[in-house]
Design a protein around this motif. Sequence first.
Motif, PDB file in Angstrom:
ATOM      1  N   PRO A  69      -5.710  19.985  -4.861  1.00 46.48           N
ATOM      2  CA  PRO A  69      -4.888  17.978  -5.728  1.00 46.48           C
ATOM      3  C   PRO A  69      -4.705  18.040  -6.859  1.00 46.48           C
ATOM      4  O   PRO A  69      -4.107  17.649  -7.714  1.00 46.48           O
ATOM      5  N   ARG A  70      -5.757  19.158  -8.017  1.00 44.76           N
ATOM      6  CA  ARG A  70      -5.596  19.426  -9.186  1.00 44.76           C
ATOM      7  C   ARG A  70      -3.478  19.822  -9.445  1.00 44.76           C
ATOM      8  O   ARG A  70      -3.823  19.420 -10.790  1.00 44.76           O
ATOM      9  N   LEU A  72      -1.434  19.128  -8.115  1.00 39.85           N
ATOM     10  CA  LEU A  72      -0.676  17.630  -7.556  1.00 39.85           C
ATOM     11  C   LEU A  72      -0.629  17.127  -9.134  1.00 39.85           C
ATOM     12  O   LEU A  72       0.614  16.400  -9.675  1.00 39.85           O
ATOM     13  N   GLY A 128      -3.451  13.106  -6.332  1.00 40.59           N
ATOM     14  CA  GLY A 128      -3.804  14.188  -7.262  1.00 40.59           C
ATOM     15  C   GLY A 128      -5.193  13.506  -7.443  1.00 40.59           C
ATOM     16  O   GLY A 128      -5.779  14.391  -7.577  1.00 40.59           O
ATOM     17  N   THR A 132      -8.383  14.888  -5.171  1.00 42.12           N
ATOM     18  CA  THR A 132      -9.817  15.625  -6.504  1.00 42.12           C
ATOM     19  C   THR A 132     -10.650  15.448  -6.423  1.00 42.12           C
ATOM     20  O   THR A 132     -11.806  16.387  -6.115  1.00 42.12           O
TER      21      THR A 132
END
Length: 143
Positions: A69-70, A72, A128, A132
């Motif tokens: 997710p980071r 993203l 993201g 996260t």
Amino acid sequence: MMKPGTLILHVAARFLVPLQMLFSIFLLLRGHDEPGGGFIAGLVASGALALYLFTFGAMMTRDLMRVDPRNLIGLGLVIAMLSTLPGWAQNEPFLTAQWWPMTLPGGTELKLSTPLIFDIGVYLTVLGTVMTMLVALTETEER
């Protein structure tokens, strides 16, 4: 390890997550013309993945997302910034919208635009950011 959800939650999640993701795409695509857009669409997509996360756990959610997710967040910021370049290329002010109408086979007109590119960047950044935080909180709890 998180205790798995109930059978009802498992079945509901498998049905609702794809529907929520489709609805988030719908909100994203209509956002620059009507209510919606990248932010709310990103929140709806995050809600879908949060349901999946709470049902199946962090590891399965990471497998479903297939990307950290980071990453993203960074990709979304880059895409949002790229939406400013077509205006500059036309010698217009910063963030001036550019539209590129395209005719699809069958006569349907598709309007690509810099606001849509910006909304896609916002969508990915919001998705993201929320994921996260949620994955980090859930992984901490699972240890």
